[in-house]
Design a protein around this motif. Structure first.
Motif, PDB file in Angstrom:
ATOM      1  N   ILE A  65      55.666  37.427 -28.237  1.00 21.52           N
ATOM      2  CA  ILE A  65      56.159  38.750 -28.606  1.00 21.52           C
ATOM      3  C   ILE A  65      55.024  39.571 -29.209  1.00 21.52           C
ATOM      4  CG2 ILE A  65      57.738  40.027 -30.137  1.00 21.52           C
ATOM      5  CD1 ILE A  65      59.196  38.473 -27.953  1.00 21.52           C
ATOM      6  N   ASN A  66      54.872  40.794 -28.738  1.00 21.80           N
ATOM      7  CA  ASN A  66      53.951  41.748 -29.339  1.00 21.80           C
ATOM      8  C   ASN A  66      54.808  42.893 -29.858  1.00 21.80           C
ATOM      9  OD1 ASN A  66      52.213  43.990 -29.797  1.00 21.80           O
ATOM     10  ND2 ASN A  66      50.669  43.040 -28.479  1.00 21.80           N
ATOM     11  N   ILE A 123      59.900  30.952 -28.996  1.00 18.84           N
ATOM     12  CA  ILE A 123      59.380  32.321 -29.038  1.00 18.84           C
ATOM     13  C   ILE A 123      58.307  32.368 -30.119  1.00 18.84           C
ATOM     14  CG2 ILE A 123      59.927  34.734 -29.543  1.00 18.84           C
ATOM     15  CD1 ILE A 123      62.872  33.994 -28.695  1.00 18.84           C
ATOM     16  N   GLN A 124      57.124  32.802 -29.743  1.00 19.69           N
ATOM     17  CA  GLN A 124      56.011  32.985 -30.689  1.00 19.69           C
ATOM     18  C   GLN A 124      56.000  34.453 -31.075  1.00 19.69           C
ATOM     19  OE1 GLN A 124      54.038  30.094 -31.186  1.00 19.69           O
ATOM     20  NE2 GLN A 124      53.239  31.138 -32.972  1.00 19.69           N
ATOM     21  N   SER A 125      56.205  34.737 -32.366  1.00 17.13           N
ATOM     22  CA  SER A 125      56.340  36.130 -32.793  1.00 17.13           C
ATOM     23  C   SER A 125      55.830  36.320 -34.217  1.00 17.13           C
ATOM     24  CB  SER A 125      57.818  36.530 -32.736  1.00 17.13           C
ATOM     25  OG  SER A 125      58.032  37.798 -33.295  1.00 17.13           O
ATOM     26  N   PRO A 126      55.228  37.471 -34.491  1.00 15.94           N
ATOM     27  CA  PRO A 126      54.865  37.778 -35.876  1.00 15.94           C
ATOM     28  C   PRO A 126      56.091  38.222 -36.686  1.00 15.94           C
ATOM     29  CG  PRO A 126      54.246  39.597 -34.463  1.00 15.94           C
ATOM     30  CD  PRO A 126      54.750  38.505 -33.569  1.00 15.94           C
ATOM     31  N   GLU A 127      57.179  38.433 -35.998  1.00 17.00           N
ATOM     32  CA  GLU A 127      58.429  38.947 -36.580  1.00 17.00           C
ATOM     33  C   GLU A 127      59.480  37.843 -36.553  1.00 17.00           C
ATOM     34  OE1 GLU A 127      61.019  41.081 -38.285  1.00 17.00           O
ATOM     35  OE2 GLU A 127      59.418  42.387 -37.564  1.00 17.00           O
ATOM     36  N   ILE A 128      60.144  37.585 -37.673  1.00 21.98           N
ATOM     37  CA  ILE A 128      61.185  36.553 -37.735  1.00 21.98           C
ATOM     38  C   ILE A 128      62.589  37.130 -37.509  1.00 21.98           C
ATOM     39  CG2 ILE A 128      61.479  36.676 -40.245  1.00 21.98           C
ATOM     40  CD1 ILE A 128      61.666  33.482 -38.114  1.00 21.98           C
ATOM     41  N   ASP A 129      62.737  38.440 -37.654  1.00 23.63           N
ATOM     42  CA  ASP A 129      64.049  39.063 -37.510  1.00 23.63           C
ATOM     43  C   ASP A 129      64.574  38.873 -36.090  1.00 23.63           C
ATOM     44  OD1 ASP A 129      65.586  41.756 -36.637  1.00 23.63           O
ATOM     45  OD2 ASP A 129      66.026  41.262 -38.740  1.00 23.63           O
ATOM     46  N   GLU A 130      65.648  38.121 -35.958  1.00 21.31           N
ATOM     47  CA  GLU A 130      66.212  37.773 -34.647  1.00 21.31           C
ATOM     48  C   GLU A 130      66.610  39.010 -33.843  1.00 21.31           C
ATOM     49  OE1 GLU A 130      69.523  35.351 -35.731  1.00 21.31           O
ATOM     50  OE2 GLU A 130      68.236  34.113 -36.984  1.00 21.31           O
ATOM     51  N   PRO A 180      78.829  30.531 -21.006  1.00 20.66           N
ATOM     52  CA  PRO A 180      78.797  30.942 -19.595  1.00 20.66           C
ATOM     53  C   PRO A 180      77.634  30.336 -18.809  1.00 20.66           C
ATOM     54  CG  PRO A 180      78.940  32.875 -21.053  1.00 20.66           C
ATOM     55  CD  PRO A 180      78.693  31.679 -21.909  1.00 20.66           C
ATOM     56  N   GLY A 181      76.670  29.713 -19.529  1.00 23.31           N
ATOM     57  CA  GLY A 181      75.523  29.119 -18.856  1.00 23.31           C
ATOM     58  C   GLY A 181      74.476  30.122 -18.418  1.00 23.31           C
ATOM     59  N   THR A 182      74.417  31.259 -19.102  1.00 19.01           N
ATOM     60  CA  THR A 182      73.510  32.331 -18.701  1.00 19.01           C
ATOM     61  C   THR A 182      72.276  32.470 -19.589  1.00 19.01           C
ATOM     62  OG1 THR A 182      74.761  33.918 -20.030  1.00 19.01           O
ATOM     63  CG2 THR A 182      75.358  33.699 -17.680  1.00 19.01           C
ATOM     64  N   HIS A 183      72.309  31.887 -20.791  1.00 18.19           N
ATOM     65  CA  HIS A 183      71.234  32.085 -21.763  1.00 18.19           C
ATOM     66  C   HIS A 183      70.809  30.762 -22.408  1.00 18.19           C
ATOM     67  CE1 HIS A 183      72.591  36.186 -21.352  1.00 18.19           C
ATOM     68  NE2 HIS A 183      71.546  36.598 -22.078  1.00 18.19           N
ATOM     69  N   LEU A 184      69.505  30.627 -22.617  1.00 14.11           N
ATOM     70  CA  LEU A 184      68.927  29.509 -23.341  1.00 14.11           C
ATOM     71  C   LEU A 184      68.662  29.924 -24.783  1.00 14.11           C
ATOM     72  CD1 LEU A 184      66.119  28.090 -20.997  1.00 14.11           C
ATOM     73  CD2 LEU A 184      68.139  26.878 -21.799  1.00 14.11           C
ATOM     74  N   LYS A 185      68.843  29.003 -25.686  1.00 12.22           N
ATOM     75  CA  LYS A 185      68.573  29.257 -27.097  1.00 12.22           C
ATOM     76  C   LYS A 185      67.116  28.892 -27.391  1.00 12.22           C
ATOM     77  CE  LYS A 185      71.209  28.506 -31.236  1.00 12.22           C
ATOM     78  NZ  LYS A 185      72.136  27.577 -31.901  1.00 12.22           N
ATOM     79  N   ALA A 186      66.390  29.819 -27.983  1.00 16.95           N
ATOM     80  CA  ALA A 186      64.988  29.588 -28.329  1.00 16.95           C
ATOM     81  C   ALA A 186      64.780  29.845 -29.816  1.00 16.95           C
ATOM     82  CB  ALA A 186      64.079  30.522 -27.523  1.00 16.95           C
ATOM     83  N   HIS A 187      64.043  28.958 -30.468  1.00 18.61           N
ATOM     84  CA  HIS A 187      63.740  29.203 -31.876  1.00 18.61           C
ATOM     85  C   HIS A 187      62.484  30.061 -31.984  1.00 18.61           C
ATOM     86  CE1 HIS A 187      61.385  25.560 -31.051  1.00 18.61           C
ATOM     87  NE2 HIS A 187      60.583  25.939 -32.025  1.00 18.61           N
ATOM     88  N   ILE A 188      62.404  30.793 -33.070  1.00 28.64           N
ATOM     89  CA  ILE A 188      61.282  31.683 -33.304  1.00 28.64           C
ATOM     90  C   ILE A 188      60.261  30.958 -34.163  1.00 28.64           C
ATOM     91  CG2 ILE A 188      60.523  33.861 -34.324  1.00 28.64           C
ATOM     92  CD1 ILE A 188      63.451  34.859 -33.940  1.00 28.64           C
ATOM     93  N   LYS A 189      59.026  30.898 -33.678  1.00 31.90           N
ATOM     94  CA  LYS A 189      57.901  30.377 -34.446  1.00 31.90           C
ATOM     95  C   LYS A 189      57.048  31.568 -34.862  1.00 31.90           C
ATOM     96  CE  LYS A 189      57.164  25.828 -32.379  1.00 31.90           C
ATOM     97  NZ  LYS A 189      56.133  24.987 -31.728  1.00 31.90           N
ATOM     98  N   ILE A 190      56.746  31.640 -36.137  1.00 34.84           N
ATOM     99  CA  ILE A 190      55.931  32.739 -36.636  1.00 34.84           C
ATOM    100  C   ILE A 190      54.470  32.483 -36.283  1.00 34.84           C
ATOM    101  CG2 ILE A 190      55.117  33.948 -38.700  1.00 34.84           C
ATOM    102  CD1 ILE A 190      58.005  34.501 -37.954  1.00 34.84           C
ATOM    103  N   GLY A 191      53.869  33.514 -35.741  1.00 30.73           N
ATOM    104  CA  GLY A 191      52.450  33.369 -35.407  1.00 30.73           C
ATOM    105  C   GLY A 191      51.946  34.479 -34.554  1.00 30.73           C
TER     106      GLY A 191
END
Length: 101
Positions: A5-6, A25-32, A90-101
């Protein structure tokens, strides 16, 4: 595979799509909500530092970057995720955790 994420340019890119043993998800932002907004395409906050990411969006964005047989391997990853509760009903979305970085 992970999503980078940028927040400055509000873009999301899928990196290392051939690595199907992890998904985050690699992101500088933790807000989901903010992270889901940058990803767009039906992404939604999942709570507790996670975001629901559209499987269709993933496959669409990596189709030109994956080796032969990737679709079958990715399907196997999704099936594994189903067993862990990391796929929505529904099988349409994967759950991803956010890693700060």
């Amino acid at each position: 595979m992970h999503i980078s994420i940028n927040v400055d340019t509000e873009t999301a890119s899928i990196l290392e799509p051939e690595v199907l043993t992890e998904f985050h998800i690699q992101s500088p932002e933790i807000d989901e909500g903010r992270v889901a907004s940058v990803i767009g395409n039906g992404a939604a906050p999942a709570g507790d530092g996670h975001v629901w990411v559209s499987i269709e969006w993933i496959t669409h964005n990596v189709k030109d970057e994956t080796p032969e047989g990737w679709e079958e391997d990715f399907s196997g990853m999704v099936q594994y995720a189903v067993g862990k509760g990391w796929v929505n009903d529904p099988g349409t979305h994967l759950k991803a955790h956010i890693k700060i970085g």
